[in-house]
Design an enzyme around this catalytic site. Sequence first.
Site, PDB file in Angstrom:
ATOM      1  CE  LYS A  77      -2.651   0.730   3.593  1.00 24.45           C
ATOM      2  NZ  LYS A  77      -2.628   2.025   4.270  1.00 24.45           N
ATOM      3  CB  SER A  78       3.686   2.183   2.135  1.00 24.58           C
ATOM      4  OG  SER A  78       3.407   2.182   3.331  1.00 24.58           O
ATOM      5  NE  ARG A 131       6.235   6.504   0.710  1.00 25.28           N
ATOM      6  CZ  ARG A 131       5.280   6.371   1.661  1.00 25.28           C
ATOM      7  NH1 ARG A 131       4.225   5.637   1.868  1.00 25.28           N
ATOM      8  NH2 ARG A 131       5.572   6.873   3.073  1.00 25.28           N
ATOM      9  NE  ARG A 164      -5.757   7.807  10.994  1.00 28.33           N
ATOM     10  CZ  ARG A 164      -4.914   7.072  10.321  1.00 28.33           C
ATOM     11  NH1 ARG A 164      -5.617   6.544   9.214  1.00 28.33           N
ATOM     12  NH2 ARG A 164      -3.839   6.768  10.603  1.00 28.33           N
ATOM     13  CD  GLN A 176       0.516   7.973   7.282  1.00 27.62           C
ATOM     14  OE1 GLN A 176      -0.391   8.824   8.166  1.00 27.62           O
ATOM     15  NE2 GLN A 176      -0.159   6.937   6.948  1.00 27.62           N
ATOM     16  CG  ASP A 198       0.744  -0.190   9.214  1.00 25.46           C
ATOM     17  OD1 ASP A 198      -0.008   0.740  10.158  1.00 25.46           O
ATOM     18  OD2 ASP A 198       0.673   0.321   8.050  1.00 25.46           O
TER      19      ASP A 198
HETATM   20  C1  S3P Z   1       2.575   4.824   6.354  1.00 21.68           C
HETATM   21  C2  S3P Z   1       3.017   4.889   7.367  1.00 21.68           C
HETATM   22  C3  S3P Z   1       2.403   4.541   8.638  1.00 21.68           C
HETATM   23  C4  S3P Z   1       1.685   3.303   8.434  1.00 21.68           C
HETATM   24  C5  S3P Z   1       0.644   3.752   7.447  1.00 21.68           C
HETATM   25  C6  S3P Z   1       1.236   3.845   6.026  1.00 21.68           C
HETATM   26  C7  S3P Z   1       3.051   5.287   4.956  1.00 21.68           C
HETATM   27  O1  S3P Z   1       1.840   5.678   9.327  1.00 21.68           O
HETATM   28  O2  S3P Z   1       0.680   3.168   9.717  1.00 21.68           O
HETATM   29  O3  S3P Z   1      -0.355   2.474   7.228  1.00 21.68           O
HETATM   30  O4  S3P Z   1       2.946   4.993   3.916  1.00 21.68           O
HETATM   31  O5  S3P Z   1       3.899   6.270   5.139  1.00 21.68           O
HETATM   32  P1  S3P Z   1       2.555   6.738  10.427  1.00 21.68           P
HETATM   33  O6  S3P Z   1       3.569   7.476   9.593  1.00 21.68           O
HETATM   34  O7  S3P Z   1       1.484   7.405  10.885  1.00 21.68           O
HETATM   35  O8  S3P Z   1       3.072   5.950  11.427  1.00 21.68           O
END
Ligand code: S3P
Length: 747
Positions: free
Chosen positions: A333-334, A338, A434, A481, A627
């Site tokens: 997903k991350s 990107r 959030r 993030q 996560d």
């Molecule tokens: C993510 C960073 C994490 C993670 C999220 C995806 C990202 O969050 O929990 O599912 O893609 O950069 P945080 O940066 O708030 O820890």
Amino acid sequence: MVDVISAQSGAPVIGRLVVVGLGLIGGSFAKGLKESGLCREVVGVDLDPQSRRMAVELGVVDRCEDSLAAACVGADVIQLAVPILAMEKLLRVLATLELGDAVLTDVGSAKGNVVRAAREAFGAMPARFVPGHPIAGSEQSGVEASNAQLFRRHKVILTPLPETDQAALALVDCMWSALGADVEHMQVERHDEVLAATSHLPHLLAFGLVDSLAKRNENLDIFRYAAGGFRDFTRIAGSDPVMWHDIFLANREAVLRTLDTFRSDLDALRDAVDAGDGHQLLGVFTRARVAREHFGKILARRAYVEKAAADDMTFVAQPGGSVNGQIRVPGDKSISHRSIMLGSLAQGVTEVEGFLEGEDALATLQAFRDMGVVIEGPHHGRLTIHGVGLNGLKPAPGPIYLGNSGTSMRLLSGLLAAQPFDSVLTGDASLSRRPMGRVAEPLRQMGAVIETAADGHPPLTIRGGKALNGIAYDMPMASAQVKSCLLLAGLYAQGDTTVTEPAPTRDHTERMLRGFGYPVTVNEAAVSVQAGGTLQATRIEVPADISSAAFFLVAASIAPGSDLLLEHVGINPTRTGVIDILRLMGADIRLQNVREVGGEPVADLRVRSATLSGIEIPEALVPLAIDEFPVLFVAAACAQGRTVLRGAQELRVKESDRIQVMADGLTTLGIKVEPTADGLIIEGGIIGGGEVNGHGDHRIAMAFSIASLCATDPIRIRDCANVATSFPNFLALCAQVGIRVAQEGQS
Ligand code: S3P
């Protein structure tokens, strides 16, 4: 006065209902209400004697009157269902009658003209006149087509005015609800704008196109070659010409406004064809296709009934089983987020493979389409992104809706703070709770102007055209993030932008920037970028998401007799905390075929069942497994002894408060837990069955599904629809490897 509340009792609440105009709509309204038992008497009025006779014969009304005046004596409600251009005359006659306390309402397809006509006839809008419009119809017409079910699960728009009597409004609401309609209220002008765009304009185009083609070909020969597209597009040109002639005259102003906008869009398309501008055409077509899919879903739902059902998706997991086979979980997903962002900002065409077609990443994709980027796909995880360069984004036509996706909102806020245009970012109920102050604050230090709702929550309003300055920022929390948000802003800021993290977090942004040829400096915990570079399009292969694989790592560990191979999983060292923690608990996980793909390390993971023991989870591993805790808590519940997690307060601000929600669910299943401010203490034990709540959090829903493998009884998990945000084929893969979880009501 009519008592709306007693409608629930089933006894008639309306004495006499008079329906003026016994066509399809008037007749269906009369018939439906007659059958509902809501009215003591339903009286029809129509100029046509044959319609009056048939209305009685077909049981549409109790009786008919040929005189409007006679019918209206003692009426409680008068429904005006005459053609829209006849409304003016009818209202003038009604204004001369003694109507007592009667409520007036109508079914006209345009509302501004009805309100205007009523004001002229009565001298002012009568307070007991509630304008309305049922969005329903059929290709049939006349009283003989009356159908008591016609309005069931169709929208009815009421357009009350400030002077409208609330009791009259409630009564009209109650009548339509009794017919099964989905009633909404709207302002008159808004109604006319919306209907001009969604109904009147398409009819004009359909009539216009058929006429234009027919005119040019006297023998109509070309229609012999017309394909399905022509038939679908022009179906509505078969509608009643007189009725539509009336509607266009009645809603003239709103139709002209929407037609003019469309005309200029059509001219732009014409210019693109003329100039051979395929890029422009592809942009329009890809955006339209996605929008159509989106509308399609809304249209398919028709009414709130199915929406409520979808919101309430429940999983039922059967106890026991073992986990075997070989699977590939969906893309990371991350990295998927990107790939869209950097691909869009690059020069040239970026090809992506393995893209996660989950709702979160699709929200990012849609956001960039809204900002003018042409993106083809996704098709089986493949995307083609036509990059616009760092300065090529255009303002989105409206607020950018990011659904459930915190990553989209936080990363985009950094990028958008540096654009020359304003943007508004919104999300669903979970995302709207959030914290966004963590990105808004440092961005403001860089010179950005960002407004949030109370407590730093979304929506975010980001003012464009601000010159940003680089900052050196010590992140108060370990968040990839926040780091990525500031690095994206840093691509546009004056001087260095340096982010120092208190503990290592996922570094996909840094790796991918380099993959696009953009210089990034890493100095221990500090990452820096400078403006002035460019991103060069590249190929991206997205590995399988270790966060999704984690459910199966735990599943195969806790279910006796399991042996599972997870293919092509990303094992970036900033993400492998889950493997380390499970191994510390005694799991048997082996990495095979370790390789590097597009700058990210990848391996096949082989996992076999093992006896797990409780541990004190090292705090250093927390950000590296952030996560995966919902499912790690399940592993802990199945382990022997006590597991203690500390230093994980971030879990309280994820898609749900994952500490509390998991503690509640595990307690329901008979596990002893003790939530703390920054973690959870879990005593391993016997997992029972029961009903738990997924709280709309994908990872909670999936974690409890996995718990069933060690449970004594079935587990019912409510509110699971958001599993689609990160893992759309979760249930299918579970079935493939032997985990017996399914959506309730489906096999
Ligand atoms: C993510 C960073 C994490 C993670 C999220 C995806 C990202 O969050 O929990 O599912 O893609 O950069 P945080 O940066 O708030 O820890």
